[in-house]
Write an enzyme that holds these catalytic residues in place. Sequence first.
Site, mmCIF file in Angstrom:
data_model
loop_
_atom_site.group_PDB
_atom_site.id
_atom_site.type_symbol
_atom_site.label_atom_id
_atom_site.label_comp_id
_atom_site.label_asym_id
_atom_site.label_seq_id
_atom_site.Cartn_x
_atom_site.Cartn_y
_atom_site.Cartn_z
ATOM 1 N N ASP A 1 0.826 -1.207 0.000
ATOM 2 C CA ASP A 1 0.000 0.000 0.000
ATOM 3 C C ASP A 1 0.860 1.255 0.000
ATOM 4 O OD1 ASP A 1 -2.373 -1.333 -0.030
ATOM 5 O OD2 ASP A 1 -2.800 -1.103 2.106
ATOM 6 N N LYS B 1 -3.511 2.873 -2.161
ATOM 7 C CA LYS B 1 -4.753 3.645 -2.178
ATOM 8 C C LYS B 1 -4.569 4.847 -1.264
ATOM 9 C CE LYS B 1 -7.432 -0.601 -2.663
ATOM 10 N NZ LYS B 1 -6.258 -1.470 -2.636
ATOM 11 N N MET C 1 -9.068 7.875 7.983
ATOM 12 C CA MET C 1 -9.431 8.358 6.638
ATOM 13 C C MET C 1 -10.579 9.366 6.695
ATOM 14 S SD MET C 1 -9.208 4.597 4.797
ATOM 15 C CE MET C 1 -10.114 3.797 6.128
#
Length: 458
Positions: A247, A269, A382
């Site tokens: 990632d 991502k 997030m």
Amino acid sequence: MSHYPMFANLRGRAVLLVGAGQVAERKAAALLQVGAVLRVVAETLNPQFQSWSDSGRIEWLGGVFREDCLNGVFLAVAATDDRDLNQRVFQSAEARGTFCNVVDTTDLCSFIVPAVVDRSPVQIAVSSGGTSPVLARKWRQIIEMLVPLHTGKMAQLAGKWRDRVKEATRNAEERRHFWEKLFDSRFSSLAAQGDMAAAESELAAQLAGYAPHKGEVVLVGAGPGDAGLLTVHALQAIQAADVVFYDALVSDEIMATVRKDAEKISVGKRAGCHHVQQEETNRLLVEHAQAGRRVVRLKGGDPFVFGRGGEEAQVLRQAGIPYRIVPGVTAALGATAYAGIPLTHRDCAQSALFVTGHSKHDGEQPDWRTLALSNQTLVVYMGTLRASVIAEKLVEYGRSADTPVAVISNGTLPNQSVQTGRLQNLPELAEDAPRPALMVIGEVAALRDELKWFGEAA
């Protein structure tokens, strides 16, 4: 890294040693042990040097160093207490392009000698780049206890059978899998007992019954960034992998632990950036495992905490791919600890709740009434892009606008930054915070000033 590590084959090669005292004697013994042709310059020889000279094991060139003493020499070592002489030896060697080491004088060395764990033919060298030989020796002692004495015997047998194993396997990956399985099997126990005939028979039997390695996938939690937070299982899986899908949140420090010959594929991502679609990541995991490769899916934090590890495990199960899960330190635990913010505290927070700042596009709205309860810590992953909505809804459902908050960026890394404030100004804090960032909402955030210990404001 200031020095290029290498092992020199000195067998049959001429080495010049200037000096014949106690330190020089230790150097001479090590050089003779590896088969060097040793030439010695010294005014007098101590008893051990004299014995070596009498038996023809060294060539004594007399007591005066001349530049022609370096003729035909592969490398030189100066081990006298005369700095001017040592410097002359070094400068003469430098002029000829000959490696030279002046003992205990880093600035007069074109090579340095590491502390060595010797399990011949296996050797492990530890070096501090000449900055702290005592520290290097300390780590050599620690490693010495970890490396079994029979390691060298296993290596000798492996060398004997190397060509036959190469013929019996299809490629480098299969060979590596065979050897790794062998070294973890009864073969090692037999070698430890000193029964090398039985160990060799075990090797032959395993090779005769060898079948191509079946691929597997290991979903590995890389933690929040600091490589020191990797678990032992995580590090072992990473270093055994043929291919690593990683990632964007996996730190460079952790990526440096991946084997040099492993394939590394970014499927990162990050909000607002182009990334590989999850469906494509799933397809690649299955494809590489079906090809017989050992696959690591390396995720920041923990695979099963907002990491889509559950979705990937479902895909692997449906495809019949063997898989394992290696948990990691999730950001809510690691980043808050490094920020000096306890998730719970008897005075102000009896529970902690981890939530994500976004969900699937058709996902239900969160239960804001539960999220807004007092006496709990809310950790939002997030969520910086939705900080305004989160702050507004929490206040609407009863959380005080004066509730302490913190926004932690690059948690556990050297560039970690922590911004603190109140819920009413969370949007501004989130807007200014470097990403990735974690939002902490609750009275415990006010303890940051008292408990901070790591990072720029510690």
